[in-house]
Design an enzyme around this catalytic site. Sequence first.
Site, PDB file in Angstrom:
ATOM      1  N   SER A  99      45.470  36.632  53.195  1.00 21.96           N
ATOM      2  CA  SER A  99      46.369  36.977  54.058  1.00 21.96           C
ATOM      3  C   SER A  99      46.746  38.333  54.714  1.00 21.96           C
ATOM      4  CB  SER A  99      48.005  36.025  53.862  1.00 21.96           C
ATOM      5  OG  SER A  99      48.251  36.354  52.621  1.00 21.96           O
TER       6      SER A  99
ATOM      7  N   ASP B 106      42.546  36.603  45.998  1.00 22.74           N
ATOM      8  CA  ASP B 106      41.678  35.825  46.721  1.00 22.74           C
ATOM      9  C   ASP B 106      40.350  36.094  46.598  1.00 22.74           C
ATOM     10  OD1 ASP B 106      43.103  33.377  47.446  1.00 22.74           O
ATOM     11  OD2 ASP B 106      43.945  34.445  49.362  1.00 22.74           O
TER      12      ASP B 106
ATOM     13  N   GLU C 229      39.699  28.533  47.786  1.00 18.80           N
ATOM     14  CA  GLU C 229      40.103  27.362  48.583  1.00 18.80           C
ATOM     15  C   GLU C 229      39.380  26.245  48.461  1.00 18.80           C
ATOM     16  OE1 GLU C 229      42.529  29.866  51.922  1.00 18.80           O
ATOM     17  OE2 GLU C 229      41.116  28.198  52.700  1.00 18.80           O
TER      18      GLU C 229
ATOM     19  N   GLU D 189      49.505  23.870  50.092  1.00 20.33           N
ATOM     20  CA  GLU D 189      50.141  24.525  51.179  1.00 20.33           C
ATOM     21  C   GLU D 189      50.309  23.488  52.710  1.00 20.33           C
ATOM     22  OE1 GLU D 189      49.092  28.091  54.604  1.00 20.33           O
ATOM     23  OE2 GLU D 189      48.220  28.068  52.609  1.00 20.33           O
TER      24      GLU D 189
END
Length: 272
Positions: A50, A88, A120, A186
Amino acid sequence: MSVSTNKKPMNAKKIMEMKGKAPIVCLAAYTTPIAKIADQHCDLILVGDSVGMVLHGLPSTQGVSVEMMVMHGQAVRRGADHALVVVDMPFGSYESSPEQAFETAAYIMKETDCTAIKLEGGAHMAQTIDFLTSRGIPVMAHVGLTPQSVKGIGGYAVQGRGEDHQRVLDDAKAVQDAGAFCVVLEMVTEELANAATALLDIPTIGIGASNQCDGQVLVVDDMLGMFQDFKPKFVKRFAELGIDAQAAIQTYAKDVRSRAFPGADHVYADKK
């Protein structure tokens, strides 16, 4: 490399042992000054991709590079002695094969001295998670809304409603069975988050999920109110620093233009 605290460093095993006990406090952060503050209060600091949107003005996380994650991972690690630092893996750096994922993860960990990586994806990433964890790389998983694939899932929509409920539960179970030490949920329904938290033996970290998750994560800039035009439902603003910053900069500009700054207290005189 980082500031000294009286707390012992967190690790993946300690995070797993918090399941069903004290809630896990997590923030996504990207800089040394914020990491130093977060390290005093958080169990886990996530250097999220992000960062591309929050600090670099990118339209999505898909434009984030490995080098960008390394740079911010290094910055956060310099400020964190206690909290477990997770970095990440960005879009395109791990999806093609477990071997690619290992090369990326090993590089990030070597360069940043982070403790774990995050990727992810659910069941389709189980083989990769198993490949990494069996080689000594702690993995934080991420299911539900996965921002890196948002173009393929129809935008930033709540996941786990109706027939989708079981799919997300299956994803969460798959990443646990593959060896992930915790999983981010999420933008899923509260009912699904509660069901996943009860089902899994590893901690669930909610963001837009449920207060019954084993922990919570927010982006630090969001919860500090740095952006006035961005406030998703799941974000609680614990401060309004954006408003304060705007007022301060406006006053600074006014003082410079009126020559009120710098004043006598801010300049140097010749020695007498």
